[in-house]
Design a protein around this motif. Sequence first.
Motif, PDB file in Angstrom:
ATOM      1  N   SER A 148       0.960  -0.671   0.275  1.00 41.20           N
ATOM      2  CA  SER A 148      -0.077   0.249   0.043  1.00 41.20           C
ATOM      3  C   SER A 148       1.249   1.528   0.093  1.00 41.20           C
ATOM      4  CB  SER A 148      -0.932   0.004   1.029  1.00 41.20           C
ATOM      5  OG  SER A 148      -1.716   1.377   1.663  1.00 41.20           O
ATOM      6  N   GLU A 149       0.583   2.231  -0.641  1.00 39.66           N
ATOM      7  CA  GLU A 149       1.253   3.890  -1.201  1.00 39.66           C
ATOM      8  C   GLU A 149       0.353   4.243   0.289  1.00 39.66           C
ATOM      9  OE1 GLU A 149       3.999   4.048  -2.453  1.00 39.66           O
ATOM     10  OE2 GLU A 149       4.287   2.206  -2.817  1.00 39.66           O
ATOM     11  N   LEU A 150      -1.156   3.703   0.916  1.00 39.29           N
ATOM     12  CA  LEU A 150      -1.717   4.998   1.662  1.00 39.29           C
ATOM     13  C   LEU A 150      -0.441   4.998   3.000  1.00 39.29           C
ATOM     14  CD1 LEU A 150      -4.997   3.344   1.250  1.00 39.29           C
ATOM     15  CD2 LEU A 150      -3.942   5.026  -0.653  1.00 39.29           C
ATOM     16  N   PHE A 151      -0.258   6.710   3.125  1.00 40.44           N
ATOM     17  CA  PHE A 151       0.184   7.091   4.094  1.00 40.44           C
ATOM     18  C   PHE A 151       0.998   6.558   4.915  1.00 40.44           C
ATOM     19  CE2 PHE A 151      -5.295   6.138   5.050  1.00 40.44           C
ATOM     20  CZ  PHE A 151      -4.523   7.676   5.519  1.00 40.44           C
ATOM     21  N   LYS A 152       2.333   6.734   3.073  1.00 42.18           N
ATOM     22  CA  LYS A 152       3.778   6.075   3.678  1.00 42.18           C
ATOM     23  C   LYS A 152       4.459   7.174   4.320  1.00 42.18           C
ATOM     24  CE  LYS A 152       3.930   1.881   2.372  1.00 42.18           C
ATOM     25  NZ  LYS A 152       3.260   0.697   3.562  1.00 42.18           N
ATOM     26  N   ASP A 153       3.877   8.434   3.804  1.00 43.29           N
ATOM     27  CA  ASP A 153       4.673   9.725   4.250  1.00 43.29           C
ATOM     28  C   ASP A 153       4.147  10.399   4.718  1.00 43.29           C
ATOM     29  OD1 ASP A 153       5.546   9.065   1.935  1.00 43.29           O
ATOM     30  OD2 ASP A 153       4.363  10.258  -0.288  1.00 43.29           O
ATOM     31  N   GLN A 154       3.816   9.700   6.096  1.00 42.59           N
ATOM     32  CA  GLN A 154       3.169  10.307   6.558  1.00 42.59           C
ATOM     33  C   GLN A 154       3.492  10.318   8.211  1.00 42.59           C
ATOM     34  OE1 GLN A 154       0.953  13.272   6.726  1.00 42.59           O
ATOM     35  NE2 GLN A 154       1.123  12.530   4.716  1.00 42.59           N
ATOM     36  N   ALA A 155       4.077  10.587   8.765  1.00 48.31           N
ATOM     37  CA  ALA A 155       5.273  10.058  10.155  1.00 48.31           C
ATOM     38  C   ALA A 155       4.397   9.622  11.364  1.00 48.31           C
ATOM     39  CB  ALA A 155       6.455  10.798  10.545  1.00 48.31           C
ATOM     40  N   ILE A 156       4.081   9.179  12.609  1.00 47.59           N
ATOM     41  CA  ILE A 156       3.457   8.990  13.106  1.00 47.59           C
ATOM     42  C   ILE A 156       3.010   9.462  14.092  1.00 47.59           C
ATOM     43  CG2 ILE A 156       3.013   7.227  14.719  1.00 47.59           C
ATOM     44  CD1 ILE A 156       1.345   6.136  13.330  1.00 47.59           C
ATOM     45  N   THR A 157       4.841   9.969  14.360  1.00 46.17           N
ATOM     46  CA  THR A 157       4.758  10.837  15.336  1.00 46.17           C
ATOM     47  C   THR A 157       4.606  12.264  15.825  1.00 46.17           C
ATOM     48  OG1 THR A 157       7.316  11.209  14.806  1.00 46.17           O
ATOM     49  CG2 THR A 157       6.174   9.077  16.086  1.00 46.17           C
ATOM     50  N   SER A 158       5.028  12.869  14.298  1.00 47.22           N
ATOM     51  CA  SER A 158       4.753  14.281  13.854  1.00 47.22           C
ATOM     52  C   SER A 158       3.361  15.105  14.790  1.00 47.22           C
ATOM     53  CB  SER A 158       3.832  14.433  12.276  1.00 47.22           C
ATOM     54  OG  SER A 158       4.054  15.264  12.226  1.00 47.22           O
ATOM     55  N   PHE A 159       4.009  16.159  15.037  1.00 50.63           N
ATOM     56  CA  PHE A 159       3.059  16.886  15.628  1.00 50.63           C
ATOM     57  C   PHE A 159       2.179  18.005  15.180  1.00 50.63           C
ATOM     58  CE2 PHE A 159       6.798  16.281  18.792  1.00 50.63           C
ATOM     59  CZ  PHE A 159       5.774  15.709  19.967  1.00 50.63           C
ATOM     60  N   GLN A 160       2.388  17.779  13.583  1.00 50.13           N
ATOM     61  CA  GLN A 160       1.158  18.642  13.194  1.00 50.13           C
ATOM     62  C   GLN A 160       0.761  17.454  12.100  1.00 50.13           C
ATOM     63  OE1 GLN A 160       1.734  21.627  12.316  1.00 50.13           O
ATOM     64  NE2 GLN A 160       3.746  21.028  13.518  1.00 50.13           N
ATOM     65  N   ARG A 161       0.401  16.549  12.933  1.00 54.92           N
ATOM     66  CA  ARG A 161      -1.332  15.710  12.669  1.00 54.92           C
ATOM     67  C   ARG A 161      -2.684  16.790  12.667  1.00 54.92           C
ATOM     68  NH1 ARG A 161       0.081  10.365  14.812  1.00 54.92           N
ATOM     69  NH2 ARG A 161      -2.220   9.826  14.364  1.00 54.92           N
ATOM     70  N   PRO A 162      -3.192  16.058  11.993  1.00 52.58           N
ATOM     71  CA  PRO A 162      -5.184  16.583  12.436  1.00 52.58           C
ATOM     72  C   PRO A 162      -5.353  16.138  13.065  1.00 52.58           C
ATOM     73  CG  PRO A 162      -4.245  15.548  10.047  1.00 52.58           C
ATOM     74  CD  PRO A 162      -3.654  15.813  10.701  1.00 52.58           C
ATOM     75  N   LEU A 163      -6.212  16.546  13.944  1.00 48.13           N
ATOM     76  CA  LEU A 163      -7.171  16.045  14.821  1.00 48.13           C
ATOM     77  C   LEU A 163      -8.359  15.335  14.589  1.00 48.13           C
ATOM     78  CD1 LEU A 163      -7.653  14.875  17.767  1.00 48.13           C
ATOM     79  CD2 LEU A 163      -8.386  17.435  18.763  1.00 48.13           C
ATOM     80  N   LEU A 164      -9.038  14.948  14.229  1.00 50.71           N
ATOM     81  CA  LEU A 164     -10.286  14.115  13.815  1.00 50.71           C
ATOM     82  C   LEU A 164     -11.005  14.074  15.272  1.00 50.71           C
ATOM     83  CD1 LEU A 164     -12.624  13.466  11.656  1.00 50.71           C
ATOM     84  CD2 LEU A 164     -11.862  11.230  11.820  1.00 50.71           C
ATOM     85  N   ILE A 165     -12.221  14.944  15.749  1.00 48.74           N
ATOM     86  CA  ILE A 165     -13.046  14.156  16.338  1.00 48.74           C
ATOM     87  C   ILE A 165     -13.773  13.856  16.099  1.00 48.74           C
ATOM     88  CG2 ILE A 165     -14.289  15.020  18.738  1.00 48.74           C
ATOM     89  CD1 ILE A 165     -11.741  17.340  18.084  1.00 48.74           C
ATOM     90  N   LEU A 166     -14.548  12.664  16.640  1.00 55.89           N
ATOM     91  CA  LEU A 166     -16.773  11.744  16.239  1.00 55.89           C
ATOM     92  C   LEU A 166     -17.034  12.150  17.036  1.00 55.89           C
ATOM     93  CD1 LEU A 166     -14.816   8.685  14.310  1.00 55.89           C
ATOM     94  CD2 LEU A 166     -15.261  10.382  12.811  1.00 55.89           C
ATOM     95  N   LEU A 167     -17.814  12.609  17.023  1.00 62.74           N
ATOM     96  CA  LEU A 167     -19.106  13.257  18.217  1.00 62.74           C
ATOM     97  C   LEU A 167     -20.652  11.981  17.117  1.00 62.74           C
ATOM     98  CD1 LEU A 167     -17.957  16.291  18.441  1.00 62.74           C
ATOM     99  CD2 LEU A 167     -17.872  14.813  19.953  1.00 62.74           C
ATOM    100  N   ASP A 168     -21.547  11.403  17.838  1.00 61.31           N
ATOM    101  CA  ASP A 168     -22.733  11.102  17.550  1.00 61.31           C
ATOM    102  C   ASP A 168     -23.637  11.967  16.894  1.00 61.31           C
ATOM    103  OD1 ASP A 168     -22.581   8.766  17.652  1.00 61.31           O
ATOM    104  OD2 ASP A 168     -23.510   7.890  19.391  1.00 61.31           O
ATOM    105  N   ARG A 169     -24.107  12.013  16.283  1.00 63.49           N
ATOM    106  CA  ARG A 169     -25.163  13.444  15.716  1.00 63.49           C
ATOM    107  C   ARG A 169     -26.660  12.870  15.885  1.00 63.49           C
ATOM    108  NH1 ARG A 169     -22.508  18.165  11.476  1.00 63.49           N
ATOM    109  NH2 ARG A 169     -24.616  18.181  12.259  1.00 63.49           N
ATOM    110  N   LYS A 170     -27.314  13.957  15.899  1.00 61.79           N
ATOM    111  CA  LYS A 170     -28.672  13.875  15.180  1.00 61.79           C
ATOM    112  C   LYS A 170     -29.094  13.945  13.813  1.00 61.79           C
ATOM    113  CE  LYS A 170     -30.195  13.606  20.160  1.00 61.79           C
ATOM    114  NZ  LYS A 170     -31.117  14.294  21.334  1.00 61.79           N
TER     115      LYS A 170
END
Length: 190
Positions: A148-170
């Motif tokens: 897989s080439e998906l996410f290959k260049d993304q560093a897991i330890t990077s402090f520049q990663r976006p934050l995804l907050i998942l919430l239930d919605r009505k």
Amino acid sequence: FVMPTKENIEYISQDCKNQMYEKFYINFITAVSRQLLEDLAQATIESDTVARVEKIFDQYLSFCMLEQNLFTVSAYDAQTCSYYALNRPDAKDADIEKCINAITDSVFSLFVTLRELPVIRCPKGNAAEIVAEKLEKKMRDARRDPKSELFKDQAITSFQRPLLILLDRKHGHMFDFAPHMDVPGSDTRP
């Protein structure tokens, strides 16, 4: 572009059998499972049309950008995959699983398209937690897969990663980016 479903594989197989086209370039909206690929391969072998299938692509397009910072999942309609559908007392496990998988695939597709590996957070004990777990596993598996080439260049330890907050919605499954998220082509950074 087609969803990778058993029904669509049957339609494509029938088109191959009927030799509807000289060449087939098949673009799946999300990743196609190994089983469905094997079903398609078997059908093309049986109809002697293997040579007509030129390329098969996983496009990761199971979301729809409505505005610069707003997207919605696009795999299912609101009656099939909604807050009510997930939380009604007579909801069947198979329907809930189908809806959660659709949401997971859509959010995964969005981050593949953005070429971002987010930090995922959610409250415990609801559908958002299930989506978060499935999404995290899907992203981890994509990173670990040597093919897989998906996410290959993304560093897991990077402090520049976006934050995804998942919430239930009505109110359906529309998602709004936080004002500080950098979406390609948008001007949302403060």
